[in-house]
Design a protein around this motif. Structure first.
Motif, short mmCIF file in Angstrom:
data_model
loop_
_atom_site.label_atom_id
_atom_site.label_comp_id
_atom_site.label_asym_id
_atom_site.label_seq_id
_atom_site.Cartn_x
_atom_site.Cartn_y
_atom_site.Cartn_z
N UNK A 43 0.90 -1.09 -0.14
CA UNK A 43 0.03 -0.15 0.56
C UNK A 43 0.92 1.69 0.00
N UNK A 44 2.00 1.20 1.18
CA UNK A 44 2.95 2.21 0.83
C UNK A 44 3.52 2.67 -0.36
N UNK A 45 2.94 1.57 -1.27
CA UNK A 45 3.91 2.30 -2.89
C UNK A 45 2.75 3.39 -3.89
N UNK A 46 1.93 2.89 -2.75
CA UNK A 46 0.19 4.19 -3.12
C UNK A 46 0.48 5.76 -3.63
N UNK A 47 1.31 5.89 -2.09
CA UNK A 47 1.48 6.88 -1.48
C UNK A 47 1.66 8.45 -2.37
N UNK A 48 0.36 9.13 -2.43
CA UNK A 48 1.75 10.06 -3.46
C UNK A 48 2.70 10.92 -2.93
N UNK A 49 4.01 11.08 -3.61
CA UNK A 49 5.22 11.57 -3.00
C UNK A 49 5.28 12.51 -2.32
N UNK A 50 4.81 13.55 -2.88
CA UNK A 50 4.96 15.11 -2.63
C UNK A 50 3.65 15.26 -1.29
N UNK A 51 3.16 14.38 -0.31
CA UNK A 51 3.00 14.30 0.82
C UNK A 51 3.59 14.43 1.70
N UNK A 52 5.21 13.69 1.40
CA UNK A 52 6.25 13.85 1.55
C UNK A 52 6.44 13.39 3.52
N UNK A 53 5.45 12.41 3.20
CA UNK A 53 5.34 11.03 4.59
C UNK A 53 4.10 11.83 5.49
N UNK A 54 3.51 13.06 5.29
CA UNK A 54 3.12 12.80 6.26
C UNK A 54 1.68 13.38 6.15
N UNK A 55 1.02 11.84 6.95
CA UNK A 55 -0.35 11.53 6.80
C UNK A 55 -0.11 10.26 7.28
N UNK A 56 -1.30 9.83 8.63
CA UNK A 56 -1.30 9.06 9.12
C UNK A 56 -1.37 8.08 8.50
N UNK A 57 -0.18 7.10 9.06
CA UNK A 57 -0.16 5.79 8.48
C UNK A 57 -1.55 5.06 8.55
N UNK A 58 -2.21 4.46 9.08
CA UNK A 58 -3.35 3.71 9.32
C UNK A 58 -4.01 4.39 8.70
N UNK A 59 -4.66 5.41 9.23
CA UNK A 59 -6.21 5.93 7.83
C UNK A 59 -5.51 5.75 7.28
N UNK A 60 -4.58 6.73 6.14
CA UNK A 60 -4.39 6.02 5.00
C UNK A 60 -4.70 4.97 3.80
N UNK A 61 -4.24 3.48 4.85
CA UNK A 61 -4.34 2.07 5.21
C UNK A 61 -5.51 1.72 4.50
N UNK A 62 -7.01 2.62 5.78
CA UNK A 62 -8.31 2.56 5.70
C UNK A 62 -8.56 3.16 4.63
#
Length: 405
Positions: free
Chosen positions: A307-326
């Protein structure tokens, strides 16, 4: 609301990323006397029937629209699309004697003038649907112009434009996680309202370019030209000719013409993926296997480790991981090939609501201890595994010593 579109069935054209170009090839031009569409405000109000009094719309003259838009001055141009150009305008108190409206900015959408039957039908659909429906997450229709060959719609002005422009812009700052989830929730509420109306409505063209944002990033659905009355009673779908935008339309609708509220749910899943990944539903500038967003993303959505491969790189890691997964899992369920297996929009709203980041970042059910020192106040969080959910980034044990004052 009545079955307002039953007399004007959509004409066939291929689902495409450019609906205007396809429709212009396949749509015969129909003379007004044969089209049975209104040609003046009186006929429009007759079609609106008893709903006119409950949701009054202003019938503007074309001369008044020239005044509102400074004669459609080019520096007032906000953009354009399959329907025509959109201009920013200002309604003032002196526009018309007795006009009961406060001075306000508006968006004026002008028909491109090709006089096609399909274009007029879509214009009328917007007048009827938005003239009957009112919700915080639907753009407000203020009035229209039906004069000679002019077909114009006047909406409330949405200061930040479309989600498409904000999400994919190379000029604007990237949308933060909290804003993306706020947009997703607002758009979901708009669709849920349509699906649960007394007479259900299927939006049929849900995409980022049709979601507009006000100054506070509140999302509102716009462009109801392809909206259609939904199934009632024991019926699961309505059969209709295929219209929409490639990359967003549900596969069963493309293949069979069977349209249901779950078709909108599929489109919502695509938009949610766009918010999560920062990728467009269709992007021919990417490698062949990544051009179609759903084709690229679905294999990754099936495995939590990917799932981490989906993350928009422009967020630069600034997001809650569990919420992203949900949120990613929610998108996966919306994109199920079996429409009956997709969630209802009301369930999607319930799923997105807990993912909103409130003004107070720490949930009340967690144990938080405040220790005051000369340097300030520090917070100690009992559950360190969930620390990243509170502050948006994974600071590890440093969040035990988060200076807050």
């Amino acid at each position: 609301m009545g079955n307002c579109l039953c007399k004007w069935e959509s004409s066939i054209y291929r689902v495409s990323s450019n609906p205007k170009s396809d429709s212009s090839k396949e749509q015969p031009k129909v003379k007004r006397e044969d089209s049975k569409l209104p040609s003046n405000p009186e006929e429009v109000e007759d079609l609106r029937g008893g709903d006119s009094a409950a949701n009054p719309l202003i019938a503007f003259t074309f001369e008044e629209l020239k005044t509102i838009t400074a004669n459609f001055r080019q520096d007032r141009l906000l953009g354009g699309g399959g329907f025509g150009n959109v201009y920013k305008g200002f309604i003032t108190e002196d526009l018309r004697e007795g006009l009961q409206i406060q001075p306000l900015p508006v968006a004026v959408k002008v028909h491109d003038g090709d006089n096609s039957y399909q274009g007029h039908r879509e214009w009328l659909a917007e007048v009827i649907f938005l003239g009957q429906l009112s919700h915080p997450n639907l753009v407000k229709l203020i009035g229209y112009c039906c004069e000679d060959d002019h077909r114009v719609l006047i909406y409330e002005y949405m200061a930040r434009g479309s989600v498409e422009n904000n999400l994919f812009s190379r000029v604007l700052l990237p949308l933060p996680w909290s804003t993306r989830m706020k947009i997703a929730l607002g758009a979901a509420k708009g669709l849920a309202f349509l699906h649960e109306a007394d007479k259900p409505v299927i939006y049929r063209d849900f995409k980022t370019s049709n979601i507009l944002l006000d100054l506070d990033y509140n999302a509102k659905l716009s462009d109801f030209g392809l909206a259609k009355d939904g199934p009632e009673g024991d019926k699961s779908h309505v059969s209709t000719r295929i219209m929409g935008t490639y990359g967003y339309a549900a596969p069963e609708y493309i293949m069979t013409g069977h349209l249901s509220p779950r078709s909108d749910v599929y489109s919502f899943g695509v938009v949610l993926l766009e918010l999560l990944t920062g990728r467009k539903s269709l992007d021919k500038s990417r490698p062949a296997r990544e051009q179609n967003l759903t084709d690229w993303a679905l294999p990754l959505l099936k495995e939590k480790k990917k799932l981490d491969n989906l993350v928009d790189p422009r967020l630069q890691g600034d997001f809650p991981t569990k919420a992203f997964h949900k949120a990613a899992m929610l998108a996966y369920h919306c994109l199920n090939r079996n429409p009956k297996a997709r969630p209802l929009m009301r369930d999607i709203v319930d799923s997105l609501d807990p993912l909103q980041i409130s003004a107070h970042p720490f949930p009340t059910e967690k144990t938080v201890i405040t220790v005051s020192t000369e340097a300030g106040a520090y917070l100690f969080v009992a559950d360190m595994d969930d620390c990243s959910e509170y502050i948006g980034v994974n600071y590890g044990k440093r969040c035990m010593q988060l200076l807050i004052s």
